[in-house]
Design a protein around this motif. Structure first.
Motif, PDB file in Angstrom:
ATOM      1  N   ALA A   1       0.835  -1.212   0.000  1.00 27.78           N
ATOM      2  CA  ALA A   1       0.000   0.000   0.000  1.00 27.78           C
ATOM      3  C   ALA A   1       0.866   1.257   0.000  1.00 27.78           C
ATOM      4  CB  ALA A   1      -0.935   0.001   1.202  1.00 27.78           C
ATOM      5  N   TYR A   2       1.906   1.276   0.829  1.00 30.24           N
ATOM      6  CA  TYR A   2       2.768   2.458   0.861  1.00 30.24           C
ATOM      7  C   TYR A   2       3.561   2.590  -0.433  1.00 30.24           C
ATOM      8  CZ  TYR A   2       5.597   6.217   2.624  1.00 30.24           C
ATOM      9  OH  TYR A   2       6.201   7.433   2.785  1.00 30.24           O
ATOM     10  N   CYS A   3       3.913   1.473  -1.043  1.00 22.29           N
ATOM     11  CA  CYS A   3       4.609   1.493  -2.334  1.00 22.29           C
ATOM     12  C   CYS A   3       3.740   2.174  -3.385  1.00 22.29           C
ATOM     13  CB  CYS A   3       4.960   0.073  -2.765  1.00 22.29           C
ATOM     14  SG  CYS A   3       5.737  -0.060  -4.377  1.00 22.29           S
ATOM     15  N   ILE A   4       2.468   1.814  -3.421  1.00 22.49           N
ATOM     16  CA  ILE A   4       1.544   2.409  -4.392  1.00 22.49           C
ATOM     17  C   ILE A   4       1.381   3.900  -4.133  1.00 22.49           C
ATOM     18  CG2 ILE A   4      -0.864   2.451  -5.150  1.00 22.49           C
ATOM     19  CD1 ILE A   4      -0.856  -0.620  -4.626  1.00 22.49           C
ATOM     20  N   ILE A   5       1.149   4.267  -2.888  1.00 23.19           N
ATOM     21  CA  ILE A   5       0.947   5.682  -2.546  1.00 23.19           C
ATOM     22  C   ILE A   5       2.203   6.490  -2.833  1.00 23.19           C
ATOM     23  CG2 ILE A   5       0.571   7.271  -0.618  1.00 23.19           C
ATOM     24  CD1 ILE A   5      -1.260   5.049   0.576  1.00 23.19           C
ATOM     25  N   MET A   6       3.360   5.989  -2.424  1.00 18.80           N
ATOM     26  CA  MET A   6       4.601   6.727  -2.603  1.00 18.80           C
ATOM     27  C   MET A   6       4.932   6.948  -4.082  1.00 18.80           C
ATOM     28  SD  MET A   6       8.460   5.862  -1.512  1.00 18.80           S
ATOM     29  CE  MET A   6       8.684   4.937  -2.997  1.00 18.80           C
ATOM     30  N   ALA A   7       4.738   5.927  -4.896  1.00 20.51           N
ATOM     31  CA  ALA A   7       5.053   6.052  -6.312  1.00 20.51           C
ATOM     32  C   ALA A   7       4.127   7.052  -7.006  1.00 20.51           C
ATOM     33  CB  ALA A   7       4.973   4.701  -7.001  1.00 20.51           C
ATOM     34  N   GLN A   8       2.884   7.138  -6.552  1.00 17.41           N
ATOM     35  CA  GLN A   8       1.935   8.058  -7.173  1.00 17.41           C
ATOM     36  C   GLN A   8       2.121   9.501  -6.682  1.00 17.41           C
ATOM     37  OE1 GLN A   8       0.339   6.627  -9.561  1.00 17.41           O
ATOM     38  NE2 GLN A   8       0.899   4.599  -8.889  1.00 17.41           N
ATOM     39  N   VAL A   9       2.477   9.661  -5.421  1.00 17.85           N
ATOM     40  CA  VAL A   9       2.523  10.985  -4.796  1.00 17.85           C
ATOM     41  C   VAL A   9       3.936  11.568  -4.792  1.00 17.85           C
ATOM     42  CG1 VAL A   9       2.043  12.209  -2.628  1.00 17.85           C
ATOM     43  CG2 VAL A   9       0.526  10.413  -3.386  1.00 17.85           C
ATOM     44  N   GLY A  10       4.951  10.755  -5.000  1.00 18.99           N
ATOM     45  CA  GLY A  10       6.334  11.213  -4.922  1.00 18.99           C
ATOM     46  C   GLY A  10       6.699  12.306  -5.909  1.00 18.99           C
ATOM     47  N   ILE A  11       5.979  12.422  -7.003  1.00 19.17           N
ATOM     48  CA  ILE A  11       6.283  13.433  -8.021  1.00 19.17           C
ATOM     49  C   ILE A  11       5.768  14.822  -7.636  1.00 19.17           C
ATOM     50  CG2 ILE A  11       4.210  13.014  -9.395  1.00 19.17           C
ATOM     51  CD1 ILE A  11       7.609  13.554 -10.948  1.00 19.17           C
ATOM     52  N   ILE A  12       4.785  14.887  -6.741  1.00 23.50           N
ATOM     53  CA  ILE A  12       4.168  16.176  -6.385  1.00 23.50           C
ATOM     54  C   ILE A  12       5.184  17.161  -5.812  1.00 23.50           C
ATOM     55  CG2 ILE A  12       2.463  17.307  -4.903  1.00 23.50           C
ATOM     56  CD1 ILE A  12       0.711  14.831  -5.255  1.00 23.50           C
ATOM     57  N   PRO A  13       5.999  16.795  -4.807  1.00 27.88           N
ATOM     58  CA  PRO A  13       6.920  17.796  -4.273  1.00 27.88           C
ATOM     59  C   PRO A  13       7.969  18.254  -5.274  1.00 27.88           C
ATOM     60  CG  PRO A  13       7.190  15.693  -3.137  1.00 27.88           C
ATOM     61  CD  PRO A  13       6.020  15.562  -4.039  1.00 27.88           C
ATOM     62  N   VAL A  14       8.389  17.369  -6.161  1.00 27.33           N
ATOM     63  CA  VAL A  14       9.368  17.751  -7.175  1.00 27.33           C
ATOM     64  C   VAL A  14       8.762  18.777  -8.128  1.00 27.33           C
ATOM     65  CG1 VAL A  14      10.797  16.898  -9.068  1.00 27.33           C
ATOM     66  CG2 VAL A  14      10.533  15.530  -7.000  1.00 27.33           C
ATOM     67  N   SER A  15       7.542  18.524  -8.576  1.00 26.87           N
ATOM     68  CA  SER A  15       6.857  19.459  -9.469  1.00 26.87           C
ATOM     69  C   SER A  15       6.600  20.788  -8.776  1.00 26.87           C
ATOM     70  CB  SER A  15       5.518  18.870  -9.930  1.00 26.87           C
ATOM     71  OG  SER A  15       5.711  17.648 -10.570  1.00 26.87           O
ATOM     72  N   ALA A  16       6.120  20.747  -7.539  1.00 29.18           N
ATOM     73  CA  ALA A  16       5.834  21.977  -6.803  1.00 29.18           C
ATOM     74  C   ALA A  16       7.105  22.787  -6.584  1.00 29.18           C
ATOM     75  CB  ALA A  16       5.170  21.652  -5.472  1.00 29.18           C
ATOM     76  N   ASN A  17       8.215  22.116  -6.300  1.00 29.70           N
ATOM     77  CA  ASN A  17       9.480  22.818  -6.106  1.00 29.70           C
ATOM     78  C   ASN A  17       9.925  23.513  -7.386  1.00 29.70           C
ATOM     79  OD1 ASN A  17      11.868  23.652  -4.816  1.00 29.70           O
ATOM     80  ND2 ASN A  17      12.949  21.876  -5.633  1.00 29.70           N
ATOM     81  N   THR A  18       9.843  22.820  -8.510  1.00 31.82           N
ATOM     82  CA  THR A  18      10.235  23.404  -9.790  1.00 31.82           C
ATOM     83  C   THR A  18       9.395  24.630 -10.111  1.00 31.82           C
ATOM     84  OG1 THR A  18      10.850  21.212 -10.595  1.00 31.82           O
ATOM     85  CG2 THR A  18      10.497  22.913 -12.253  1.00 31.82           C
ATOM     86  N   ILE A  19       8.104  24.534  -9.916  1.00 32.65           N
ATOM     87  CA  ILE A  19       7.205  25.648 -10.227  1.00 32.65           C
ATOM     88  C   ILE A  19       7.398  26.799  -9.242  1.00 32.65           C
ATOM     89  CG2 ILE A  19       4.782  26.309 -10.479  1.00 32.65           C
ATOM     90  CD1 ILE A  19       4.341  23.302 -11.290  1.00 32.65           C
ATOM     91  N   THR A  20       7.697  26.495  -7.982  1.00 34.08           N
ATOM     92  CA  THR A  20       7.935  27.540  -6.989  1.00 34.08           C
ATOM     93  C   THR A  20       9.205  28.315  -7.319  1.00 34.08           C
ATOM     94  OG1 THR A  20       6.800  26.271  -5.296  1.00 34.08           O
ATOM     95  CG2 THR A  20       8.271  28.004  -4.531  1.00 34.08           C
ATOM     96  N   VAL A  21      10.252  27.621  -7.715  1.00 37.10           N
ATOM     97  CA  VAL A  21      11.486  28.299  -8.128  1.00 37.10           C
ATOM     98  C   VAL A  21      11.206  29.194  -9.330  1.00 37.10           C
ATOM     99  CG1 VAL A  21      13.793  27.935  -9.096  1.00 37.10           C
ATOM    100  CG2 VAL A  21      13.036  26.596  -7.140  1.00 37.10           C
TER     101      VAL A  21
END
Length: 136
Positions: free
Chosen positions: A25-45
């Protein structure tokens, strides 16, 4: 913080344990949600860079709170696009022992190839060009 919880902490636990111990379950959640902080960081910069350029071009202009709140809303909305694509195309997640990561299979999905490429283009290629917007 979100990146630490979604990516760094699971990798640290996996490294210490020598195998994936966090469950499917955590594998599924992490793989789906792990991209959000990277995208948010790029857009914030991007937003910070664009704002600084705007201030350099027009030092006496003021930015309203409403504009700042709209910018935050747009940042997180765009950051959620990859996850919505993953969910829409029923991506699955698997643990790969050779690199110790739990990864999504969305990149192997032929039906999702075009939306994923457009999303990556939006998040990665758009920021350098959008810094020119304040010059217009």
């Amino acid at each position: 913080m979100l990146y630490t919880l979604c990516v760094i902490l699971p990798q640290l636990i996996t490294y210490i344990a020598g195998k994936w111990v966090l469950g499917k379950a955590y594998c599924i959640i992490m793989a789906q949600v792990g991209i959000i902080p990277v995208s948010a960081n790029t857009i914030t910069v991007l937003a910070i860079t664009s704002y600084r350029l705007k201030v350099l071009m027009n030092p006496f202009a003021q930015t309203s709170t409403k504009f700042a709140k709209a910018g935050i809303a747009v940042t997180w909305t765009v950051a959620l696009i990859p996850t919505s694509i993953f969910v829409a195309y029923h991506s699955k997640s698997e643990f790969h022992g050779e690199n110790g990561r739990c990864l999504t299979d969305i990149y192997d999905n032929d039906a999702a190839r075009i939306p994923v490429m457009l999303c990556v283009g939006l998040i990665v290629l758009l920021p350098p060009y959008s810094a020119l917007i304040p010059l217009l």
